[in-house]
Design a protein around this motif. Structure first.
Motif, mmCIF file in Angstrom:
data_model
loop_
_atom_site.group_PDB
_atom_site.id
_atom_site.type_symbol
_atom_site.label_atom_id
_atom_site.label_comp_id
_atom_site.label_asym_id
_atom_site.label_seq_id
_atom_site.Cartn_x
_atom_site.Cartn_y
_atom_site.Cartn_z
ATOM 1 N N GLY A 167 0.812 -1.303 -0.008
ATOM 2 C CA GLY A 167 -0.098 -0.043 0.111
ATOM 3 C C GLY A 167 0.898 1.305 -0.016
ATOM 4 O O GLY A 167 0.423 2.328 -0.343
ATOM 5 N N ARG A 168 2.112 1.147 0.214
ATOM 6 C CA ARG A 168 2.950 2.388 0.323
ATOM 7 C C ARG A 168 3.280 2.759 -1.060
ATOM 8 O O ARG A 168 3.467 2.081 -2.077
ATOM 9 C CB ARG A 168 4.154 1.987 1.014
ATOM 10 N N VAL A 169 3.601 3.934 -1.285
ATOM 11 C CA VAL A 169 3.791 4.660 -2.721
ATOM 12 C C VAL A 169 4.999 5.502 -2.456
ATOM 13 O O VAL A 169 5.331 6.121 -1.363
ATOM 14 C CB VAL A 169 2.693 5.736 -3.173
ATOM 15 N N GLY A 170 6.188 5.290 -3.515
ATOM 16 C CA GLY A 170 7.277 5.998 -3.164
ATOM 17 C C GLY A 170 8.010 5.899 -4.630
ATOM 18 O O GLY A 170 7.338 5.504 -5.640
ATOM 19 N N GLU A 171 8.958 6.632 -4.790
ATOM 20 C CA GLU A 171 9.793 6.663 -5.939
ATOM 21 C C GLU A 171 10.944 6.007 -6.223
ATOM 22 O O GLU A 171 11.520 5.550 -4.996
ATOM 23 C CB GLU A 171 10.266 8.220 -6.231
ATOM 24 N N ILE A 172 10.912 5.323 -7.075
ATOM 25 C CA ILE A 172 12.365 4.338 -7.465
ATOM 26 C C ILE A 172 13.589 4.951 -7.551
ATOM 27 O O ILE A 172 13.843 5.903 -8.236
ATOM 28 C CB ILE A 172 12.129 3.532 -8.839
ATOM 29 N N ILE A 173 14.483 4.571 -6.544
ATOM 30 C CA ILE A 173 15.708 5.320 -6.627
ATOM 31 C C ILE A 173 16.788 4.553 -7.186
ATOM 32 O O ILE A 173 17.954 4.932 -7.375
ATOM 33 C CB ILE A 173 16.035 5.760 -5.214
ATOM 34 N N ALA A 174 16.720 3.209 -7.561
ATOM 35 C CA ALA A 174 17.824 2.260 -8.090
ATOM 36 C C ALA A 174 16.984 1.047 -8.577
ATOM 37 O O ALA A 174 15.902 0.720 -8.186
ATOM 38 C CB ALA A 174 18.683 1.910 -6.889
ATOM 39 N N VAL A 175 17.469 0.595 -9.586
ATOM 40 C CA VAL A 175 16.855 -0.610 -10.410
ATOM 41 C C VAL A 175 18.148 -1.542 -10.772
ATOM 42 O O VAL A 175 19.212 -1.254 -11.146
ATOM 43 C CB VAL A 175 16.143 -0.014 -11.822
ATOM 44 N N PHE A 176 17.847 -2.718 -10.461
ATOM 45 C CA PHE A 176 18.883 -3.891 -10.839
ATOM 46 C C PHE A 176 18.052 -4.969 -11.605
ATOM 47 O O PHE A 176 17.611 -5.896 -11.190
ATOM 48 C CB PHE A 176 19.196 -4.568 -9.242
ATOM 49 N N PRO A 177 18.226 -4.687 -12.844
ATOM 50 C CA PRO A 177 17.348 -5.904 -13.906
ATOM 51 C C PRO A 177 17.993 -6.931 -13.772
ATOM 52 O O PRO A 177 17.102 -8.022 -14.211
ATOM 53 C CB PRO A 177 17.751 -4.949 -15.185
ATOM 54 N N GLY A 178 19.384 -7.099 -13.627
ATOM 55 C CA GLY A 178 19.829 -8.717 -13.477
ATOM 56 C C GLY A 178 19.172 -9.516 -12.602
ATOM 57 O O GLY A 178 18.975 -10.607 -12.677
ATOM 58 N N ASP A 179 18.707 -8.852 -11.254
ATOM 59 C CA ASP A 179 18.413 -9.401 -10.188
ATOM 60 C C ASP A 179 16.843 -9.502 -10.306
ATOM 61 O O ASP A 179 16.201 -10.073 -9.515
ATOM 62 C CB ASP A 179 18.909 -8.805 -8.823
ATOM 63 N N GLY A 180 16.228 -8.514 -11.042
ATOM 64 C CA GLY A 180 14.720 -8.313 -10.707
ATOM 65 C C GLY A 180 14.180 -7.427 -9.792
ATOM 66 O O GLY A 180 13.195 -7.698 -9.296
ATOM 67 N N ARG A 181 15.099 -6.609 -9.072
ATOM 68 C CA ARG A 181 14.724 -5.773 -8.058
ATOM 69 C C ARG A 181 14.858 -4.453 -8.196
ATOM 70 O O ARG A 181 15.788 -4.188 -9.076
ATOM 71 C CB ARG A 181 15.570 -6.626 -6.873
ATOM 72 N N VAL A 182 14.292 -3.921 -7.240
ATOM 73 C CA VAL A 182 14.268 -2.325 -7.242
ATOM 74 C C VAL A 182 14.238 -1.948 -5.575
ATOM 75 O O VAL A 182 13.848 -2.549 -4.775
ATOM 76 C CB VAL A 182 13.262 -1.681 -7.947
#
Length: 125
Positions: free
Chosen positions: A22-37
């Protein structure tokens, strides 16, 4: 795993699963190889950090217990877009658009590029 994700750095997202649901926030980093943000203010963890030998010279290297964001799986976030002044979650689609490109010698040619669109509004993100 995945080479590209449906979200990018700077996107506003809503967490749809986990302890911060339910929390809303801005993405500050993306790790496409791991599929994580990493989402700002979500999945906060405490880390113990020791002081560096020249701690007096570096003001921004705080020692002690530091609270920071940890990565979460990209499948647990959904993009947030403005619809009639309200924030709503939407799925992400892709479209190919024709664009005109210019070569170094000045000649022009047409090509296509992929753009992200919000499924709820049909507009480009």
């Amino acid at each position: 795993m995945a080479n590209s994700l449906h979200v990018k750095k700077g996107d506003r997202v809503k967490v749809i699963a986990g302890k911060d649901k339910g929390r809303v926030g801005e993405i500050i980093a993306v790790f496409p190889g791991d599929g994580r943000v990493i989402v700002q203010g979500v999945n906060l963890v405490k880390k113990h950090k020791a002081a560096t030998p020249n701690q007096q010279t570096r003001q921004n290297n705080a020692a002690g217990i530091i609270t920071t964001e940890a990565p979460i799986d990209a499948s647990n976030v959904q993009l947030v877009v403005k619809v009639d002044g309200k924030d709503e979650v939407t799925r992400v689609g892709y479209e190919r658009q024709e664009v005109t490109k210019r070569r170094p010698d000045g000649t022009e040619y047409t090509a296509t590029r992929s753009v992200r669109i919000a499924r709820k509004t049909g507009k480009e993100i």
